[in-house]
Write a protein that holds these residues in place. Structure first.
Motif, PDB file in Angstrom:
ATOM      1  N   ILE A 415      38.566 -43.438   4.380  1.00 46.41           N
ATOM      2  CA  ILE A 415      38.402 -42.648   5.597  1.00 46.41           C
ATOM      3  C   ILE A 415      39.632 -41.789   5.838  1.00 46.41           C
ATOM      4  CG2 ILE A 415      38.020 -42.753   8.061  1.00 46.41           C
ATOM      5  CD1 ILE A 415      36.582 -45.271   7.703  1.00 46.41           C
ATOM      6  N   GLU A 418      39.548 -38.763   3.816  1.00 52.44           N
ATOM      7  CA  GLU A 418      38.595 -37.788   4.334  1.00 52.44           C
ATOM      8  C   GLU A 418      39.174 -37.055   5.524  1.00 52.44           C
ATOM      9  OE1 GLU A 418      35.348 -37.180   3.474  1.00 52.44           O
ATOM     10  OE2 GLU A 418      35.300 -38.553   1.787  1.00 52.44           O
ATOM     11  N   TRP A 471      31.895 -36.971  10.147  1.00 51.83           N
ATOM     12  CA  TRP A 471      31.098 -38.088  10.596  1.00 51.83           C
ATOM     13  C   TRP A 471      30.238 -38.603   9.457  1.00 51.83           C
ATOM     14  CZ3 TRP A 471      30.513 -41.952  13.475  1.00 51.83           C
ATOM     15  CH2 TRP A 471      29.278 -42.541  13.606  1.00 51.83           C
ATOM     16  N   TYR A 474      32.317 -40.525   7.116  1.00 50.12           N
ATOM     17  CA  TYR A 474      32.659 -41.794   7.739  1.00 50.12           C
ATOM     18  C   TYR A 474      31.488 -42.744   7.678  1.00 50.12           C
ATOM     19  CZ  TYR A 474      33.456 -44.829  11.771  1.00 50.12           C
ATOM     20  OH  TYR A 474      33.565 -45.885  12.602  1.00 50.12           O
ATOM     21  N   ASN A 478      31.252 -46.374   5.872  1.00 48.20           N
ATOM     22  CA  ASN A 478      30.917 -47.557   6.643  1.00 48.20           C
ATOM     23  C   ASN A 478      29.711 -48.272   6.101  1.00 48.20           C
ATOM     24  OD1 ASN A 478      32.746 -48.064   8.662  1.00 48.20           O
ATOM     25  ND2 ASN A 478      32.055 -46.299   9.819  1.00 48.20           N
ATOM     26  N   SER A 665      34.895 -50.416  12.430  1.00 45.64           N
ATOM     27  CA  SER A 665      35.568 -49.722  13.515  1.00 45.64           C
ATOM     28  C   SER A 665      35.848 -50.626  14.688  1.00 45.64           C
ATOM     29  CB  SER A 665      34.711 -48.564  13.974  1.00 45.64           C
ATOM     30  OG  SER A 665      33.541 -49.094  14.574  1.00 45.64           O
TER      31      SER A 665
ATOM     32  N   ILE B 131      35.951 -43.287  14.353  1.00 44.98           N
ATOM     33  CA  ILE B 131      36.504 -42.866  13.080  1.00 44.98           C
ATOM     34  C   ILE B 131      37.989 -43.169  13.029  1.00 44.98           C
ATOM     35  CG2 ILE B 131      36.983 -40.879  11.644  1.00 44.98           C
ATOM     36  CD1 ILE B 131      34.405 -39.693  12.529  1.00 44.98           C
ATOM     37  N   ALA B 135      39.902 -45.689  10.525  1.00 43.89           N
ATOM     38  CA  ALA B 135      40.974 -45.229   9.652  1.00 43.89           C
ATOM     39  C   ALA B 135      42.215 -46.092   9.819  1.00 43.89           C
ATOM     40  CB  ALA B 135      41.291 -43.772   9.950  1.00 43.89           C
TER      41      ALA B 135
END
Lengths: 828, 193
Positions: A415, A418, A471, A474, A478, A665, B131, B135
């Motif tokens: 992530i 990215e 998104w 992500y 995930n 998350s 996000i 991270a």
């Protein structure tokens, strides 16, 4: 006849694993073809099978090129487009002319025998078709070698794009040969044809890409034939270009590149898988057939004639001129490139200029009457192809190892990467702007704006259009992690009563993280192996209720595990207690499912927030994460990131049952500074005293402190609402009051089910509103916010942002009023 | 004229040594700087008061910032390239770390992601947070693999930052080709790369 042959050869091939690490597959196949051809020859005394150019150009080549174009990493391709174009056009022309002229010179000098009846035009023609780097061969060989991405994309891109040049040269020279050298037209004609062919081919491809993207936008009801559209239209692009004598390979390549982005976003997950697997399989088959037939055709002595001089000269010349061309062009390119190509790259590039089946098909296509030396050419071509594919193919791997060429890293995008990749893009665009340059990034940015505003609107499904790329990335990560956890954990579904991570499960935590990392190693990021299928099936979770349910359920456990590691245990409720509640809620939820009708809306776990006060029975109206078709725009991914603003910070655990990402998350929200506790306490107190405005928690700096603590919404959304902070508080208080009364429970349900905008509304607003109010209080002290995101006003309905809700309340009081009133009939 | 020429010549020399730009590039950047600042010597900070931010910057500081984006040349050795890469990462790190305490905390990261996503317009607040949270978690799990439950991940330090971005190819990402020729006099604004 070829089918059993194919199966046999593949079986044999796969058995010899050790062998295959040394010998590239293409070599093996050619050898096999030789053997088989020999057998047939001996058996029949004549050759039965040949590589028919028609078969090749109509069926075999499009498969491979289609696969290559569709899965081409577009960003990489366009980043290096300058280099690719240079090598493809200039390089091929240079090679063609030099080879042709030098062969002619060799003939004049007598090195080539007089039996070879060819003059300048013939040699130029031959030079044209022998000098093009072949995509099939490059793919076949480079796949095994895994050089770094830049190098691969340059060579491979060159091999694709030079088709335009080759086609043009070929046609031009054919017509010269037919008409006779006297009627040679000038360079203008030539240039015009080149331009038309290449640009025309590209345009055809792009047109079909747009059509394809557009079609897939509407295929929601006909999912099963989505792959068919993809194949058909890509192939159609090829045929159409071929029909108009344009460069078919270019057309197909650009169709694939252009459509890939939109198609992949539009079609369902299953279709995506189907397309990928089918394309790879077909391409693999085609490649096998090509190489075997090459081997077979070589054995047919009746079709070729040998001339040592010609063969040896050709070999020498193509190698020399390729190297010279590469060096020269690289020198020029390096003055313009950001990342210069060093000597190592140049060596690999010259060595990787493989000739392949395209040249063979072209030479067989020659008319024996017009080109008297056809047989010699055929033989030479065969030798050249064999030499490049086998010798160079065999030796390139040791060469690469010996020279220590940087290999492709094949890592999973994390992530962070990215995020930072995108951050870099923005930063560079900004810096370019500051420096007053209109550089590459500037234009890229412009293109992306255009794409976002027009193209994507046209070609993407509405639901998909709203999400951003970050998104998506992500989500992919995930989901990949989630699936991996499930694969490894296995025990996710068994017991809902997962107790607090005790010592035992703490020990298993490293396992879980390692699982994450471990799974990161499987699959790849930018996988330039165009034949590799094995990417991790990360994808967008779309309208698939089941998937989401499964994920939601399964993610329950891992969340729990992570949680204890990063939190500071300042949870007000006992863990166990909350846990039980959540479990109970889940059960309730599943029961509720059965009562639900079509209007499924994601619901927020905020609902569960209220449970803290203990008043309301845990009626978890957690709607399934997916959203019915008529609610477009809100899909499961929205459920995913639907956590109450600041809810995270208030509750260390997300009650979010419908949120796939929490696996990673949620627990991360535990990474919160200590002073969050203050905000936490504050919101608790605010909960208990609904009507009394809480004390302002922090100084009002919308940027950093208060709002970000609460997971503050964008400062932008504050500006309109700040001015009416006072008035909204009353409405907000009203609304929030409504929440906490058990009787109102139903209303909330309805509210949430009815008004999309109020998705947040339920719990989120209640919690956040109070503290947010405080932040809103001194509106004057808010510095001018950065320009609000473009969609903020119209998109306010879509945002799960309590402040947006406030704003919508404020800006549309009648609407707000109606919202309050529309809680009429129960809607369950 | 002559006097100012020599003066700027010395200045330029000094700047050239410091930043590694060529004389032409410095001249172009100077022109651009004057354009941006309205022919003054300094550029004011538009964004008001921020902790740790300059109120105005001069040309030298402008150049210093810009020089972070210089691409590596062929002549550089591996160590120089490595040092350059580290410098660029450091620049980026400082950009994210708005309060300059040496770590990127969750809020700062969230802000970064927020601003990143603000362009697409359709993403809600929680998305950005989710996000950013993910991270951070990633950074934590990569760098501190075995954290006790009571431990608490303060923020991303520079080492962690480097570590997490180790795989990222910096060369094409943090570099801009600065022009050697003066674009203001050219009609078509020929750009590079």
């Amino acid at each position: 006849m070829s089918a059993p042959r194919l199966t046999f050869s593949s079986a044999v091939f796969h058995f010899s694993q050790r062998f295959t690490t040394v010998v590239p597959e293409s070599c093996m196949l050619i050898l096999l073809g030789l053997v088989l051809g020999g057998i047939v020859l001996i058996a029949n005394k004549k050759q039965l099978y040949q590589l028919e150019p028609a078969l090749f150009f109509l069926f075999l080549l499009p498969t491979i090129v289609g696969d290559a174009g569709y899965f081409m990493p577009a960003r990489l391709f366009f980043d290096n487009l300058g280099a690719i174009l240079t090598y493809a056009v200039v390089g091929t022309l240079w090679n063609a002319f030099c080879t042709g002229f030098c062969l002619y010179a060799a003939k004049l000098l007598g090195v080539i025998d007089d039996r070879v009846q060819a003059d300048l035009m013939d040699f130029l023609l031959f030079g044209a078709l022998i000098s093009a780097v072949d995509p099939v061969a490059v793919l076949a060989v480079f796949e095994e070698v895994h050089v770094n991405d830049t190098l691969f994309i340059i060579v491979f891109g060159e091999s694709l794009v030079n088709d335009a040049v080759t086609v043009v040269l070929y046609k031009v020279y054919i017509s010269f040969v037919e008409v006779g050298a006297e009627n040679v037209q000038t360079a203008d004609y030539f240039k015009g044809v080149v331009k038309m062919t290449s640009i025309g081919g590209t345009l055809v491809g792009l047109v079909f890409a747009v059509i394809l993207g557009f079609i897939t936008r509407f295929t929601k009801k006909v999912r099963i034939i989505e792959p068919l559209f993809v194949f058909l239209l890509v192939y159609l692009a090829y045929l159409t270009a071929e029909l108009f004598s344009l460069s078919a390979i270019l057309s197909m390549t650009f169709c694939g590149i252009g459509a890939n982005k939109y198609v992949e976003a539009n079609i369902s997950q299953k279709s995506r898988t189907t397309v990928k697997y089918t394309m790879k399989t077909l391409a693999s088959i085609a490649e096998t057939i090509i190489f075997i037939f090459l081997g077979i055709s070589a054995v047919d002595k009746s079709k070729w004639a040998w001339d040592t001089g010609l063969v040896s000269c050709t070999l020498v010349f193509i190698f020399v001129f390729r190297a010279a061309g590469v060096i020269g062009q690289t020198w020029v390119l390096n003055r313009f490139r950001l990342v210069p190509l060093d000597k190592l790259d140049q060596v690999v590039m010259s060595y990787g200029g493989l000739r392949g089946a395209v040249a063979f098909a072209l030479v067989v296509l020659l008319d024996g009457e017009q080109v008297k030396a056809k047989d010699y050419f055929v033989a030479t071509t065969i030798v050249v192809i064999f030499f490049t594919v086998m010798f160079q193919g065999l030796t390139i791997k040791p060469l690469v190892n010996w020279l220590k060429v940087p290999r492709s890293t094949n890592r999973k995008p994390t992530i962070n990467e990215e995020i930072h990749e995108r951050a870099f893009d923005h930063i560079l665009t900004a810096v370019e702007d500051i420096a007053g340059l209109q550089g590459y990034h500037h234009w890229r940015d412009k293109w992306e704006q255009f794409d976002k505003n027009y193209l994507s609107k046209l070609l993407l499904r509405k639901s998909v259009y709203r999400k951003s790329e970050l998104w998506e990335a992500y989500q992919k990560i995930n989901i990949r992690d989630a699936i991996s956890v499930i694969d490894q954990g296995g025990n996710v579904l068994t017991s809902a009563r997962l107790s607090l991570p005790s010592m035992a499960s703490r020990a298993s935590f490293p396992e879980v993280t390692n699982v994450t990392n471990y799974l990161r190693e499987n699959g790849s990021g930018v996988c330039l192996d165009l034949q590799v299928i094995d990417n991790v099936p990360g994808a967008k979770v779309e309208e698939d209720t089941e998937t989401h349910h499964v994920l939601a359920e399964n993610l329950y456990k891992p969340r729990r595990r992570y949680q204890s590691h990063y939190s500071r245990h300042f949870m007000p409720l006992g863990e166990k207690e909350r846990q039980d509640r959540e479990v109970f809620q889940r059960n309730m939820k599943s029961r509720m499912e059965t009562f639900k009708t079509t209007r499924h809306k994601r619901h927020k776990k905020e609902r569960s927030l209220k449970k803290q006060t203990g008043d309301v029975p845990p009626l978890t109206v957690v709607s399934p994460p997916s959203v019915p078709a008529d609610v477009d725009g809100y899909q499961s991914p929205t459920a995913a990131h639907h956590s109450p603003v600041g809810g995270d910070s208030h509750l260390p655990w997300k009650g979010g049952l419908g949120s796939p990402p929490p696996c990673v998350s949620v627990e991360a929200t535990k990474i919160i500074p200590v002073d969050l506790q203050q905000a936490w306490n504050q919101s608790i107190s605010s909960l208990e005293s609904i009507s009394s405005p809480p004390p302002p928690a922090e100084p009002v700096h919308p940027r950093v402190i208060a709002l970000s603590r609460l997971g503050g919404p964008r400062p932008a959304s504050y500006s309109p609402s700040s001015s009416v902070g006072g008035s909204t508080s009353s409405i907000a208080a009203q609304v929030s009051q409504g929440f906490f009364l058990p009787l109102e429970k139903k209303k909330e349900t309805k509210k949430q089910e009815e008004a999309e905008e109020e998705e947040e509304e339920g719990g989120a607003a209640s919690q956040e509103m109070q503290p947010l109010m405080s932040s809103l209080r001194p509106p004057g002290s808010l510095p001018p916010p950065p320009p609000p995101p473009p969609g903020s006003a119209p998109g306010s309905g879509r945002r799960r942002n309590p402040c947006v809700y406030l704003k919508s309340l404020v800006t549309a009081p009648p609407a707000g009023g109606s919202e309050l009133h529309s809680r009429g009939p129960t809607q369950l | 004229m002559g006097a100012s020429q020599t003066r700027t010549g010395n200045e330029h020399q000094h700047l050239m040594d410091k930043t590694g730009f060529s004389s032409e590039q410095i001249k172009n950047l100077r022109k651009r700087f004057l354009q941006l600042s309205g022919n003054e010597e300094t550029i004011r900070n538009q964004r008001g008061d921020e902790a740790g931010a300059f109120q105005e910057i001069g040309f030298e500081q402008f150049l210093m910032v810009m020089c972070h984006f210089r691409p590596p040349t062929l002549k550089m050795t591996a160590e120089e390239k490595e040092a350059m890469r580290k410098e660029k990462l450091r620049f980026l790190f400082n950009m994210h770390d708005t309060d300059n305490d040496g770590t990127i905390t969750l809020e700062e990261y969230r802000k970064v992601v927020e601003e990143l996503l603000s362009k697409s317009g359709a993403i809600g607040q929680e998305t950005a947070e989710a996000i950013a949270d993910a991270a951070m978690l990633e950074v934590a799990s990569t760098n501190v693999p075995h954290m006790a439950p009571d431990e608490f991940y303060e923020g991303i330090t520079f080492q962690h930052f480097e570590q997490i971005l180790k795989g990222l190819e910096m060369e094409s990402r943090m570099n801009i080709r600065f022009l050697d020729v003066d674009t203001t006099t050219m009609r078509c604004g020929r750009s590079t790369s």
